[in-house]
Each structure stands twice: as structure tokens, then as C-alpha cells.
Design a protein around this motif. Sequence first.
Motif, PDB file in Angstrom:
ATOM      1  N   SER A 161      57.276 -51.693  64.254  1.00 32.09           N
ATOM      2  CA  SER A 161      56.324 -50.697  64.593  1.00 32.09           C
ATOM      3  C   SER A 161      57.234 -49.188  63.854  1.00 32.09           C
ATOM      4  N   VAL A 162      56.674 -48.901  62.847  1.00 29.84           N
ATOM      5  CA  VAL A 162      57.276 -47.546  62.151  1.00 29.84           C
ATOM      6  C   VAL A 162      56.672 -46.339  63.006  1.00 29.84           C
ATOM      7  N   GLN A 163      55.791 -46.381  63.868  1.00 30.62           N
ATOM      8  CA  GLN A 163      55.391 -45.128  64.582  1.00 30.62           C
ATOM      9  C   GLN A 163      56.005 -45.012  65.878  1.00 30.62           C
ATOM     10  N   ASN A 215      54.270 -35.117  54.293  1.00 31.83           N
ATOM     11  CA  ASN A 215      53.575 -34.838  55.464  1.00 31.83           C
ATOM     12  C   ASN A 215      54.015 -35.731  56.725  1.00 31.83           C
ATOM     13  N   SER A 216      55.397 -35.778  56.744  1.00 27.11           N
ATOM     14  CA  SER A 216      55.842 -36.175  57.689  1.00 27.11           C
ATOM     15  C   SER A 216      56.948 -35.603  58.409  1.00 27.11           C
ATOM     16  N   THR A 217      57.429 -35.895  59.713  1.00 29.42           N
ATOM     17  CA  THR A 217      58.507 -34.950  60.400  1.00 29.42           C
ATOM     18  C   THR A 217      59.859 -35.880  60.505  1.00 29.42           C
ATOM     19  N   CYS A 218      60.959 -35.282  60.564  1.00 32.89           N
ATOM     20  CA  CYS A 218      62.150 -35.838  60.933  1.00 32.89           C
ATOM     21  C   CYS A 218      62.527 -35.681  62.358  1.00 32.89           C
ATOM     22  N   VAL A 219      62.727 -36.939  63.182  1.00 34.13           N
ATOM     23  CA  VAL A 219      62.873 -36.730  64.823  1.00 34.13           C
ATOM     24  C   VAL A 219      64.091 -37.543  65.009  1.00 34.13           C
ATOM     25  N   ASN A 220      65.313 -36.692  65.401  1.00 36.71           N
ATOM     26  CA  ASN A 220      66.458 -37.289  66.107  1.00 36.71           C
ATOM     27  C   ASN A 220      66.366 -38.459  66.721  1.00 36.71           C
ATOM     28  N   SER A 221      67.308 -39.234  66.746  1.00 33.87           N
ATOM     29  CA  SER A 221      67.394 -40.146  67.801  1.00 33.87           C
ATOM     30  C   SER A 221      67.565 -39.645  69.215  1.00 33.87           C
ATOM     31  N   GLY A 280      71.753 -41.111  64.110  1.00 39.70           N
ATOM     32  CA  GLY A 280      70.545 -41.594  63.123  1.00 39.70           C
ATOM     33  C   GLY A 280      69.209 -40.612  63.542  1.00 39.70           C
ATOM     34  N   TYR A 281      68.249 -40.993  62.782  1.00 35.44           N
ATOM     35  CA  TYR A 281      67.062 -40.211  62.739  1.00 35.44           C
ATOM     36  C   TYR A 281      65.859 -41.368  62.283  1.00 35.44           C
ATOM     37  N   ARG A 282      64.776 -40.821  63.057  1.00 35.92           N
ATOM     38  CA  ARG A 282      63.528 -41.725  62.306  1.00 35.92           C
ATOM     39  C   ARG A 282      62.488 -40.526  61.841  1.00 35.92           C
ATOM     40  N   CYS A 283      61.323 -41.190  61.148  1.00 37.09           N
ATOM     41  CA  CYS A 283      60.457 -40.246  60.446  1.00 37.09           C
ATOM     42  C   CYS A 283      58.696 -40.352  61.149  1.00 37.09           C
ATOM     43  N   LYS A 284      58.111 -39.323  61.486  1.00 42.25           N
ATOM     44  CA  LYS A 284      56.899 -39.381  62.056  1.00 42.25           C
ATOM     45  C   LYS A 284      55.967 -38.724  61.336  1.00 42.25           C
ATOM     46  N   CYS A 285      54.690 -39.193  61.050  1.00 40.64           N
ATOM     47  CA  CYS A 285      53.485 -38.545  60.462  1.00 40.64           C
ATOM     48  C   CYS A 285      53.276 -37.425  61.034  1.00 40.64           C
ATOM     49  N   ASP A 329      50.653 -34.302  62.694  1.00 37.22           N
ATOM     50  CA  ASP A 329      49.269 -34.583  63.119  1.00 37.22           C
ATOM     51  C   ASP A 329      48.173 -34.506  62.041  1.00 37.22           C
ATOM     52  N   GLY A 330      47.373 -34.955  62.169  1.00 36.42           N
ATOM     53  CA  GLY A 330      46.392 -35.084  61.237  1.00 36.42           C
ATOM     54  C   GLY A 330      46.604 -36.204  60.216  1.00 36.42           C
ATOM     55  N   TYR A 331      47.520 -36.749  60.191  1.00 41.02           N
ATOM     56  CA  TYR A 331      48.062 -37.888  59.167  1.00 41.02           C
ATOM     57  C   TYR A 331      48.420 -39.004  59.806  1.00 41.02           C
ATOM     58  N   ARG A 332      48.285 -40.278  58.966  1.00 38.52           N
ATOM     59  CA  ARG A 332      48.502 -41.487  59.710  1.00 38.52           C
ATOM     60  C   ARG A 332      48.964 -42.335  58.435  1.00 38.52           C
ATOM     61  N   GLY A 333      49.995 -43.533  58.648  1.00 41.48           N
ATOM     62  CA  GLY A 333      50.508 -44.196  57.713  1.00 41.48           C
ATOM     63  C   GLY A 333      51.798 -44.532  58.014  1.00 41.48           C
ATOM     64  N   ASN A 334      52.819 -44.796  56.851  1.00 43.03           N
ATOM     65  CA  ASN A 334      53.958 -45.164  56.804  1.00 43.03           C
ATOM     66  C   ASN A 334      54.933 -43.873  56.337  1.00 43.03           C
ATOM     67  N   PRO A 335      55.498 -43.463  57.359  1.00 42.31           N
ATOM     68  CA  PRO A 335      56.334 -41.993  57.023  1.00 42.31           C
ATOM     69  C   PRO A 335      57.547 -42.171  56.043  1.00 42.31           C
ATOM     70  N   TYR A 336      57.925 -43.418  55.840  1.00 39.80           N
ATOM     71  CA  TYR A 336      59.034 -43.649  55.218  1.00 39.80           C
ATOM     72  C   TYR A 336      58.737 -43.898  53.826  1.00 39.80           C
ATOM     73  N   LEU A 337      57.449 -44.036  53.352  1.00 40.66           N
ATOM     74  CA  LEU A 337      57.161 -43.855  51.877  1.00 40.66           C
ATOM     75  C   LEU A 337      56.942 -42.575  51.578  1.00 40.66           C
ATOM     76  N   ASP A 338      57.066 -42.076  50.090  1.00 38.64           N
ATOM     77  CA  ASP A 338      56.906 -40.970  49.660  1.00 38.64           C
ATOM     78  C   ASP A 338      55.634 -40.327  50.001  1.00 38.64           C
ATOM     79  N   HIS A 339      54.503 -41.243  49.753  1.00 32.97           N
ATOM     80  CA  HIS A 339      53.293 -40.345  50.208  1.00 32.97           C
ATOM     81  C   HIS A 339      52.511 -41.516  51.151  1.00 32.97           C
TER      82      HIS A 339
END
Length: 758
Positions: free
Chosen positions: A89-91, A265-271, A276-281, A283-293
Motif C-alpha cells: 500500500s503506497v497510501q 500534487n503530493s505532500t511529504c510526510v515525516n515518519s 525517513g519520510y513517505r509521500c501522500k497525494c 486532497d482532491g488527487y489520487r494515485g501513486n505519489p512516488y511517481l512524477d505525475h
Amino acid sequence: MGFHRILVQLTWVGVISSVMVAATDTQFPSALPNCPDRCGELEIPYPFGLTEDCYLNGTNGSTEFLIACGNKFGIPEPKIGDFLVTNISVQEGQIEIMMDNDIDCYYKNGTPQSNVMRKRSLTNPIFTISHTKNKFVSVGCDTYAYLKGFRNDKRFSSVCLSVCDSKSDVVNGSCSGIGCCQTNIPEGLKNITVEANSLSNHEFVWEFNPCGYAFIIREDKFNFSSAYLNTLRNNKTLPVVLDWTIDSEKCDLARNKSDYICGGNSTCVNSTYGSGYRCKCNDGYRGNPYLDHGCQDIDECKVKDNNNCTSKQKCVNKPGSYDCLCIEAYHMDVSERVCVPDRSAGQSSLAIYLAVGLFSLLVLLLGYSWIYWGLKRRKLIKLKEKFFQQNGGLLLKQRLSNHQMSVETTKIFTTEELKKATNNCNESRVLGQGGYGTVYKGVLSDNTMVAIKKSKIGDQSQIEQFINEMIVLTQINHRNVVKLFGCCLETEVPLLVYEFITNGTLSNHIHDKSLSSLLSWEKRLKIATETAGALAYLHSSASMPIIHRDVKTTNILLDDNYTAKVADFGASRLVPLDQTQLNTLVQGTLGYLDPEYMQTSQLTEKSDVYSFGVVMAELLTGKKALSFDRPEIDRNLAISFVSAIKEDRLLQILEDNIVNEVKIEQLKEVANLAKGCLSLRGEDRPSMKEVAAELERLRIMEKHSLGNIDVYAKKTEHLLSATSHSFNVDVDIGCSASTTVEYDSIGDQVLKSVEDGR
């Protein structure tokens, strides 16, 4: 960020430019362009990947995010390191894997059993054990378990103690230290290992708990049962949820680095714990935040639940959000922030609105039922498709394809047909319940009586058993094997439809006093001969050899003519023509299990021979295969039966009513044949083909009148002397001296009688 990564990004920009801004779920990208995104049924989203340049390279080119897509028995098997991956799960920034169950077993005298399982540590630096999704568990009545790892680069250990004096102390569903201990896992735990140990080598609890277990498991997948004290040894791995992060730095530093991975269209979220960190789309966007688009705009206006526009407003989508605009003849009241009617249009439009409203109401009333039933039918179709996949429909198709068979060889029943046949699975129709499900009596529309087997609800491990039984039965065509009519995969749990066998199980007829008196020696010998013939067919004459693996009297059914029907192939295995044995998890029923198979886990046809030997012993003695009501020395029928023959006590253990109706010499021959089947070493046992041939010979002799016995014996002696292959069984049943009887293994006339059962 390497040169190749930059090229990939530029390529991806070109691809995205041709895609609409508002995307549906099915359009969201998962992997990098031109990269595979699946291993079997599992989706592999970036930063994970299956091949070089398709996953995120770690420090110094490390491969923490590499998923290896292996192949086991023709089925794709995704692994990260040594561990099987079941979900990513990337979400949530989580991955589910199957981790080892540390099993600590002992012999009755307290000697440790050798541990053939290699203890594998989870050392991948990007992973921490999810403290919200998992529990650390110890199971056993003489067990303490260690959880070891690192937290904030410091060593961490925890212990969980589970004890009890008897199985009756254990409470199902309770894991508070009596037979089961469960503890929370701290945040940020890495590089973990688990270890099970014993306080007293299980000497005082061995009878009901010879092993202790230590494992981490996904909390919602574990509900303690007293049966686990024995059965958990069969679960080598269990599901565990891991948290994963990118790099070792927090967002503030990571954003300024060239290898920062969060896309548009993504936000960086601290562990929440550690580095480390992870990425999150956004609000209003959906998909894989680790890809450029990867994060794409969702159209909130397409689904009413995704917006809060009223009936007087129309929804207008925009990037990352939406607007609610007033419909025609309405305007926005700034103070109230609601749409109100225009004054000029209000009165003139009232009559029109009323007319349109009445007309719309009529249309709605007329069309409501059509829409309702149409949606309900569509929902039902989708539900059936979901059940078809959930119940192993795709796996069944794949295995049928692998065995070059067609699903059309059996009928596919509808849900409605089988509900009607069983009166909606009424309890009064239940014929029996076992390890693999419930069997109902049913009546089809053409008045055909059938037995309908329903697998256990919610037990995904039983789907494999169901598909296995389906595959095995499509290989079999024999009058002494229960016939498969078809199956149904559209229901919540899968169903198999068999011919209905009217007279119950052989076990009932042997152990029910009112029925056993009606089971004459002629019938017993007939049942044994037909069962042996069916097993010989499975081993030697089926299109692919089949090992039943659960031969016992409850799996032998009888019709009104006492014709034997071998049933329940849920544990059976197909044997490739180029193999003579299979390495499997030990499975079967205590009392019938081949001791050699239990020790080596190597399943052969001789394992069925041993189990059939126990069935023959039951037919001769009327005793159960395993009974704790008998003295300890006699609890296991196979052991006590062989001992009785060796100690010249055969007449003492035989069923009284058969001793009085048949010559003792024939009983001795059958007893010694059963003794041969119960040899501890598989190579010392006869084959089922040889056993079937010998029983057929004895049955024919039993049928002949006294005047014809000598003539037949001479013919049989001539047939036996003409064979090119034989096996010997030592006769030791109380005679003054042991003799050796040579049984023909392939005598044409006797074997023809056996093979005529196909």
C-alpha cells in the motif's frame, strides 16, 4: 538522481500530457513507464519494482525495494528477500509479508526435536514492524518467547510467557498467559527476530502440547484457539504488516536533495517514529505519489458522495477541488451562502416547475421498479463475479489448463438450483461435518439425490482444498469412487455436488453396535476388496497417479448394496509421472497416518497402503483406529493389532460375530495382509495393486462352495506360479511355526477382476 531516472521522468511527462486531467481509479499509474506492475495477482507499485531501473535504488545502489517474482508450481510468487509479499500500500506506506513462526518441539522424553526451519531475521533497513497492526504472540503450555530487535539503534528485547497445566485450562479467544501470551509491539522496531523456548521441555504437557510457538502476526488475523496447541506446527509462516519509508532523512532535508522522490500534487510526510519520510497525494488527487505525475485529479462531480452540492446547484470540477454553482433561475445569496430563486423568474416559472415536477414524478414512479430491478440484477452479477474469484475460480481455470482439462467436463450449477435442492441449506439436510466443510443432502429438479459439500466460511486456506478436490475428481472414473456431478462458485463459499450415497459411512457400520451385527464377513471382505481396487486405480491407472492422503473409514461410503465408495479428496495430491514421492506438509488423521510420512514429510503411494491397513484392522476387530478410552498400550489400533499377531493373540482381538461365520484360516490370511500393509517402512509394504489382487483372490475363494475350493486353489496356485513378480508377507498368527505366503502381484485373472472396477 541518476541520468536514467531523469530520462524516465521526461518520458513520463510526455505520457501524462496525453491523459485527461480528471482521471478515474483505473487510469491511475502504478509503476514507472514500460515497467511491469504485477507479479501474479499482486500489484507492484513504485518505489517497489520487479526489474532493474523499475524500483528505487537505495544508497550505493542497494536493492531494498526490489521485488523478486518467482514461480512455484506454476504460480507467480512475489518475494522481498526471503519473505513472501501479499500486499503493498503506497497510501498507508505499508507492506504485508509472510514471516516465520518459530516452532520449538520435543519428543515425549523431553528431547528436543531437530528444528529444520531456518530462523530468518527481518533486516531490510526500510522496514519497521507496524505497532498498530501487529501483536507479538507466544502459544504453548510450557513456553516463553523472545522478541529481539533494534529501536533507535539500541538493542531491544521483550519476553512473553504462556503456561498451563491441562488443555481444559485454556480459554478460546483469550490470550492472557494461559496457553497463549500476547503483547504490544513498540514503535520503530527494526531488524527483528523471534525465538520460542521451553521451561521444562514440554515433559508435563507433551500429551496435548508437544510444541511451543513464537511469532508476530497481523492482529486482525489472529484469534486464539486451544486447537493451536497442536495445529500451529503446520503454519510455517504468518501474515505481518510492515511500515516502510524513503531514505533516512526528514522532509525538510529531503526536499532539497536531488533524489527527493515525492511527485507533483503530493505532500511529504515525516515518519512518525525514527528516520525517513513517505509521500501522500494532496486532497482532491489520487494515485501513486512516488511517481512524477502519479497523483491525478479526481472528478468529485462524477460521484455524488464526493461533493456536497445541493439540488439547486451544479457541480463543476477543477484541479484538486470543485465548485458548486447555482443552476439557471437561481443566484447565490452571499450572506446565507445558499442558492435562492431569481425574483423575476420566480412567479413565472412556478407553474412550469409544478408541471415539470408532476411529469417527473410520473416518470420516476413508472421507471422506479425497472431501475431498481436493473441495479439489483447488476449488483447480483458483480457479487457472483466477486465470489467466483474469491472461491478460486481463476485458480481452478489455471490448474485445469495446466492439467489440459476442461471445466465443461462437469456441470456448473447455479446458486438458485442448489438453494432449492437443499431447502436453502436447512439444518435438517445436514449429512455430516468435517475438517473441510459441511455436507448437505439435496434433491435436484429432476429428482436426482445428491450430496452437496459446502466449504468453511471465511477460511481462505480451505479454497486450496476445494480446488484440489475438484482437480483430483476430474481425473477419476471408477465405480468405487464417489462421482462428482459439478460445482458452484457463485456463492459466498464454494460448493461441490456429488452422487448421494444412501447407506452412510463404513465407520458407522463398524462402530455402531446395531449396524455392526448386520455387517457380515462377506460384506466386510467385499468392502475391503472394492476399496483396495479403487485405491489401486488411483495409484496405477488414473491419467495421473493420485495419492488420497486421508484414507479412513469415515471417508468410505456405502450404498444400499454395501458397495464401497471412496470419498473426500480434499487432501489428495496428483503425482507427476516422473516422480514417486512428494514433499508436503504432513496432513491426515491421527491413527491412520503413515509413521514414515510423519517423520520425513515425504508422501508416497505406500502412505495410502498404511492407512488402508488400519481400515482392514478396523474391519477385523471392530475397534476404532485411535481411542483414549482404551488402555494406553491399546490406544493405537495399528500398533496393538500388529502386536497381537506377533504374540499369537489374533483370536482375542477379532470381532466375535465374524469369527463364528468364517473359517479362521481366511481371517488369518486377511490379518497377515493387513499386517504387511502396517509395516513401519514403506518399502516393506505391498503396493495397493498387490493388496487388491490378493483380496479379490480371497473373496473369490470365500464365494466358492466347499466342493470347489480345492479346484480353485489349484488354479490359483498355477496362476501364482506363472507370475514374474511377487511379494512376501510373513504369517505369524499363532501357528506352531511361521510360514511365508507368496502373493501374486500381477496375476492376469485376479488383476482383471480388480481393474474391472474402473
